[in-house]
Design a protein around this motif. Structure first.
Motif, PDB file in Angstrom:
ATOM      1  N   PRO A  38     -33.280  53.031  66.043  1.00 14.51           N
ATOM      2  CA  PRO A  38     -33.833  54.300  66.517  1.00 14.51           C
ATOM      3  C   PRO A  38     -32.788  55.373  66.755  1.00 14.51           C
ATOM      4  N   VAL A  41     -27.470  54.888  63.862  1.00 16.60           N
ATOM      5  CA  VAL A  41     -26.140  54.269  63.954  1.00 16.60           C
ATOM      6  C   VAL A  41     -25.643  53.794  62.595  1.00 16.60           C
ATOM      7  N   CYS A  85     -31.722  45.697  65.291  1.00 17.17           N
ATOM      8  CA  CYS A  85     -31.105  45.487  63.973  1.00 17.17           C
ATOM      9  C   CYS A  85     -30.817  44.007  63.748  1.00 17.17           C
TER      10      CYS A  85
HETATM   11  S1  SF4 Z   1     -28.579  47.705  68.670  1.00 19.21           S
HETATM   12 FE1  SF4 Z   1     -28.867  48.077  66.450  1.00 19.21          FE
HETATM   13  S2  SF4 Z   1     -30.936  48.968  66.243  1.00 19.21           S
HETATM   14 FE2  SF4 Z   1     -30.320  49.165  68.413  1.00 19.21          FE
HETATM   15  S3  SF4 Z   1     -29.388  51.220  68.563  1.00 19.21           S
HETATM   16 FE3  SF4 Z   1     -27.717  49.736  68.203  1.00 19.21          FE
HETATM   17  S4  SF4 Z   1     -27.429  49.724  65.971  1.00 19.21           S
HETATM   18 FE4  SF4 Z   1     -29.437  50.687  66.375  1.00 19.21          FE
END
Ligand code: SF4
Ligand code: SF4
Length: 101
Positions: A38, A41, A85
């Protein structure tokens, strides 16, 4: 030092785990993780035969100079530690860790 955590409205403590690494060896470039993140990244890039990362253009034609596609961490500072992710990844590519404060 302790791990960063937040108190939820329920009163429970929750410890976010932030993205640290994506294993280029196991990643198949499927893009599932990109779709669930979301926070913008992640970024899909190409890997050429020398292991260098190359930009993937929108017009993905056969002349592209890369051997395979892999997901990379483009904006680590934007991660909120949700681990969505990692949960969706079929190849277990992700490493996450809590932040220390
Ligand atoms: S943990 Fe993974 S899905 Fe969640 S914000 Fe970070 S990179 Fe994005
Ligand atoms: S879900 Fe896993 S295998 Fe698919 S692109 Fe993301 S890191 Fe790679």
């Amino acid at each position: 030092m302790s791990h960063f955590s937040i108190t939820m409205p329920s009163g429970e403590s929750w410890e976010p785990k932030f993205v640290q690494n994506i294993n280029e060896e196991t990643c198949i470039g499927c893009g599932r993780c990109f779709k669930v993140c979301p926070r913008g990244v992640l970024e899909l890039v190409g890997l050429n035969d020398e292991g260098e990362r190359v930009h993937i253009s929108d017009e993905d034609d056969e002349d592209e100079e890369y051997e395979k596609k892999v997901m990379t961490i483009a904006h680590q500072e934007m991660c909120i530690g949700c681990t969505a992710c990692s949960k969706i990844c079929p190849k277990k590519c992700y490493t996450h860790a809590p932040a220390t404060v």
